[in-house]
Enzyme design. Structure first.
Site, PDB file in Angstrom:
ATOM      1  N   PRO A  30       0.831  -1.204   0.000  1.00  0.00           N
ATOM      2  CA  PRO A  30       0.000   0.000   0.000  1.00  0.00           C
ATOM      3  C   PRO A  30       0.867   1.256   0.000  1.00  0.00           C
ATOM      4  CG  PRO A  30      -0.857  -1.600   1.563  1.00  0.00           C
ATOM      5  CD  PRO A  30       0.470  -2.118   1.098  1.00  0.00           C
ATOM      6  N   GLU A  31       0.516   2.195  -0.863  1.00  0.00           N
ATOM      7  CA  GLU A  31       1.245   3.447  -0.964  1.00  0.00           C
ATOM      8  C   GLU A  31       0.382   4.568  -0.393  1.00  0.00           C
ATOM      9  OE1 GLU A  31       2.929   3.876  -4.927  1.00  0.00           O
ATOM     10  OE2 GLU A  31       2.962   1.689  -5.175  1.00  0.00           O
TER      11      GLU A  31
ATOM     12  N   ARG B 137       1.427 -11.761   5.377  1.00  0.00           N
ATOM     13  CA  ARG B 137       2.888 -11.857   5.359  1.00  0.00           C
ATOM     14  C   ARG B 137       3.529 -11.472   6.687  1.00  0.00           C
ATOM     15  NH1 ARG B 137       4.927 -11.649   0.032  1.00  0.00           N
ATOM     16  NH2 ARG B 137       6.976 -11.933   0.982  1.00  0.00           N
TER      17      ARG B 137
END
Length: 301
Positions: free
Chosen positions: A2-3, A110
């Site tokens: 995510p940016e 993750r």
């Protein structure tokens, strides 16, 4: 990962749910999330404090709590912050229970997401000063002149420069590709070699693609989801990113994929001309007259 637009989308959705409520309970189900603090230490610092504001700095969500306590949440590659999801939603790492009975769950397959603590505004400023550069959507912060000053003397590719969070906070792989394409700048161009007009164009297009990404609710390629589990839509507006082999929407030339700074990179080398390699000049032999490349003595006059 995510940016900035994805994190800002989450912030805008979650802020009305948490601001003004107290964190009644914080259950850290994965101790890795808050290292080097223990879950107990983090819980003691956060529980029973009112959420004054949910902010954002770069890709961090900043929980501003009463008493100048700040909980700094980074989604990393696969983290999602969900409001009122089913209790059995998979990959839960952290659960917030609010004073009005509401719940939020941080899920992360993750397990790279992090939660960190800063106590006091000075500690918060020091934390970000070590990690993040200018905020690109702050009024007047990201300009061509600012880019040019930061890039002066830098030989790293301009794409790698844009991804350096210590220079510009929040820009990641997707938005760097799209901004470079809109500005007509090849990702391999040395960062310090652009013309003034190119720095101006790139500063503008970085802001534009970030704002467009927010308008579309972020981009979902793999894991990103809104706080209600809905996918983002900016992936449907990509001009070059992940479009290798397709025609450029601007000129029709084939979009190619390459690796720049270790990241998969997409470019139209017609709209974004590849930089020319400069021929290395051979060193002048000792004793050669200036301007004579042969090494022979200069003729007497």
């Amino acid at each position: 990962m995510p940016e900035l637009p994805e994190v800002e989308t989450i912030r805008r959705q979650v802020a009305p749910v948490v601001e003004g409520r107290c964190v009644e309970r914080l259950d850290v189900l994965d101790p890795r999330w808050c290292l080097p603090l223990t879950p107990e230490e983090l819980r003691d610092a956060v529980e029973d404090r009112r959420v004054l504001r949910l902010g954002r700095r770069g890709k961090y969500l900043v929980w501003e709590l009463a008493g100048d306590v700040f909980l700094l949440l980074h989604l990393r590659m696969t983290g999602t912050l969900l409001v009122e999801p089913p209790a059995d939603v998979p990959y839960q790492r952290v659960v917030w229970t609010l004073s009005d009975g509401g719940t939020l769950r941080f899920c992360d397959p993750r397990r790279f997401g992090t939660g960190e603590l800063a106590v006091g505004i000075d500690a918060l400023d020091a934390f970000f000063a070590q990690r993040l550069g200018l905020e690109p959507l702050d009024e007047g912060a990201l300009t061509g002149a600012a880019l040019r000053a930061m890039a002066k003397g830098r030989t790293a590719p301009i794409k790698a420069f844009l991804l350096d969070q210590r220079r510009i906070a929040g820009v990641g792989n997707i938005y760097a590709d799209e901004a470079l394409h809109r500005a007509g700048v090849h990702p391999l161009r040395p960062a310090g070699s652009l013309k003034a007009a190119q720095y101006d164009a790139l500063a503008r297009t970085v802001r534009e693609v970030l704002e467009d990404g927010i308008d579309a609710g972020g981009a979902t390629i793999d894991d990103f989801r809104h706080a209600d589990g809905v996918m983002g839509a900016f992936q449907h507006r990509f001009l070059v990113h992940r479009r290798a082999g397709e025609g450029c929407p601007g000129c029709g030339a084939e979009i190619v994929k390459m690796v720049v700074g270790g990241r998969g990179t997409y470019v139209c080398e017609t709209c974004q001309p590849r930089p020319r390699l400069r021929r290395a000049t051979r060193p002048r032999p000792a004793g050669a007259a200036r301007g004579d490349r042969s090494g022979r003595p200069a003729p007497s006059r």
